[in-house]
Design a protein around this motif. Structure first.
Motif, mmCIF file in Angstrom:
data_model
loop_
_atom_site.group_PDB
_atom_site.id
_atom_site.type_symbol
_atom_site.label_atom_id
_atom_site.label_comp_id
_atom_site.label_asym_id
_atom_site.label_seq_id
_atom_site.Cartn_x
_atom_site.Cartn_y
_atom_site.Cartn_z
ATOM 1 N N ARG A 181 -5.783 -9.888 -2.933
ATOM 2 C CA ARG A 181 -5.262 -10.763 -1.544
ATOM 3 C C ARG A 181 -5.277 -9.607 -0.123
ATOM 4 O O ARG A 181 -5.491 -10.270 0.806
ATOM 5 N N ALA A 182 -4.735 -8.525 -0.540
ATOM 6 C CA ALA A 182 -4.629 -7.568 0.654
ATOM 7 C C ALA A 182 -5.975 -7.272 1.250
ATOM 8 O O ALA A 182 -6.131 -7.155 2.540
ATOM 9 N N GLU A 183 -6.832 -6.959 0.334
ATOM 10 C CA GLU A 183 -8.313 -6.694 0.718
ATOM 11 C C GLU A 183 -9.083 -7.959 1.677
ATOM 12 O O GLU A 183 -9.708 -7.727 2.666
ATOM 13 N N LYS A 184 -8.557 -9.214 1.118
ATOM 14 C CA LYS A 184 -9.154 -10.252 1.846
ATOM 15 C C LYS A 184 -8.523 -10.500 3.268
ATOM 16 O O LYS A 184 -8.798 -11.474 3.912
ATOM 17 N N GLY A 185 -7.387 -9.860 3.504
ATOM 18 C CA GLY A 185 -6.503 -9.897 4.761
ATOM 19 C C GLY A 185 -5.414 -11.052 4.805
ATOM 20 O O GLY A 185 -5.011 -11.471 5.964
ATOM 21 N N GLN A 186 -5.319 -11.369 3.826
ATOM 22 C CA GLN A 186 -4.317 -12.514 3.368
ATOM 23 C C GLN A 186 -2.587 -11.980 4.075
ATOM 24 O O GLN A 186 -2.417 -10.763 3.469
ATOM 25 N N GLU A 187 -2.153 -12.582 4.925
ATOM 26 C CA GLU A 187 -0.674 -12.266 4.918
ATOM 27 C C GLU A 187 0.183 -12.426 3.740
ATOM 28 O O GLU A 187 0.105 -13.593 3.028
ATOM 29 N N MET A 188 0.792 -11.499 3.582
ATOM 30 C CA MET A 188 1.718 -11.237 2.253
ATOM 31 C C MET A 188 3.200 -11.169 2.595
ATOM 32 O O MET A 188 3.500 -10.581 3.230
ATOM 33 N N TRP A 222 -1.333 -6.030 -10.360
ATOM 34 C CA TRP A 222 -1.315 -5.287 -9.118
ATOM 35 C C TRP A 222 -2.806 -5.515 -8.481
ATOM 36 O O TRP A 222 -2.881 -5.528 -7.353
ATOM 37 N N ALA A 223 -3.918 -5.722 -9.534
ATOM 38 C CA ALA A 223 -5.289 -6.191 -8.776
ATOM 39 C C ALA A 223 -5.078 -7.250 -8.096
ATOM 40 O O ALA A 223 -6.034 -7.565 -7.117
ATOM 41 N N ALA A 224 -4.420 -8.249 -8.754
ATOM 42 C CA ALA A 224 -4.362 -9.474 -7.677
ATOM 43 C C ALA A 224 -3.777 -9.389 -6.548
ATOM 44 O O ALA A 224 -4.238 -9.804 -5.355
ATOM 45 N N ILE A 225 -2.778 -8.466 -6.556
ATOM 46 C CA ILE A 225 -2.146 -8.327 -4.835
ATOM 47 C C ILE A 225 -3.200 -7.518 -4.241
ATOM 48 O O ILE A 225 -3.339 -7.700 -2.920
ATOM 49 N N ASP A 251 0.725 -1.367 -0.150
ATOM 50 C CA ASP A 251 0.001 0.028 0.123
ATOM 51 C C ASP A 251 0.952 1.189 0.111
ATOM 52 O O ASP A 251 0.823 2.106 0.865
ATOM 53 N N VAL A 252 1.684 1.145 -0.873
ATOM 54 C CA VAL A 252 2.583 2.447 -1.191
ATOM 55 C C VAL A 252 2.549 2.679 -2.551
ATOM 56 O O VAL A 252 2.236 2.013 -3.614
ATOM 57 N N PRO A 253 3.469 3.912 -3.120
ATOM 58 C CA PRO A 253 3.588 4.205 -4.586
ATOM 59 C C PRO A 253 4.097 2.759 -5.217
ATOM 60 O O PRO A 253 5.062 2.154 -4.877
ATOM 61 N N ARG A 254 3.647 2.742 -6.566
ATOM 62 C CA ARG A 254 4.042 1.446 -7.258
ATOM 63 C C ARG A 254 4.547 2.070 -8.534
ATOM 64 O O ARG A 254 4.295 2.930 -9.252
#
Length: 108
Positions: free
Chosen positions: A36-43, A30-33, A8-11
């Motif tokens: 996953r973030a929206e689902k709260g998955q640990e990345m 980017w949308a796939a990332i 969640d920083v500049p890309r």
């Protein structure tokens, strides 16, 4: 200090990625990332995307395998609307904490 969400920083994309990977595919990764973030998955800070072509009804489809090491995660998906699907290509997306970069492994 607040906990920030990973990626969640500049890309940015390297020049090589911008020249060799279509914008629609870059945006899909980017949308796939983001999903996953929206689902709260640990990345992991390093997301690996392995691109291949799968033929369905005589049409090439862009297949993507997204994986990471910690915690171990692997998922495959297809991207519609890719004009020129890429085969045998690996891309990395790295979160440095300050910015994220999409690059080819040999650019690291």
């Amino acid at each position: 200090m607040t906990n920030r969400r990973m990626f969640d920083v500049p890309r940015y994309a390297t020049r090589q990625v911008a020249e060799q990977v279509g914008l629609e595919l870059q945006l899909a990764l980017w949308a796939a990332i983001d999903l996953r973030a929206e689902k709260g998955q640990e990345m992991d800070y390093l997301q690996v995307f392995e691109l291949s072509v799968e033929w369905v009804d005589d049409e090439p489809l862009q297949k993507v395998l997204n994986r990471q090491e910690q915690p171990q995660h692997e998922v495959s998906f297809y991207v519609d609307g890719v004009e020129t699907p890429l085969d045998g290509v690996t891309l990395w997306v790295m979160d440095s904490g300050t910015y994220c970069t999409m690059l080819f492994p040999d650019e690291y």
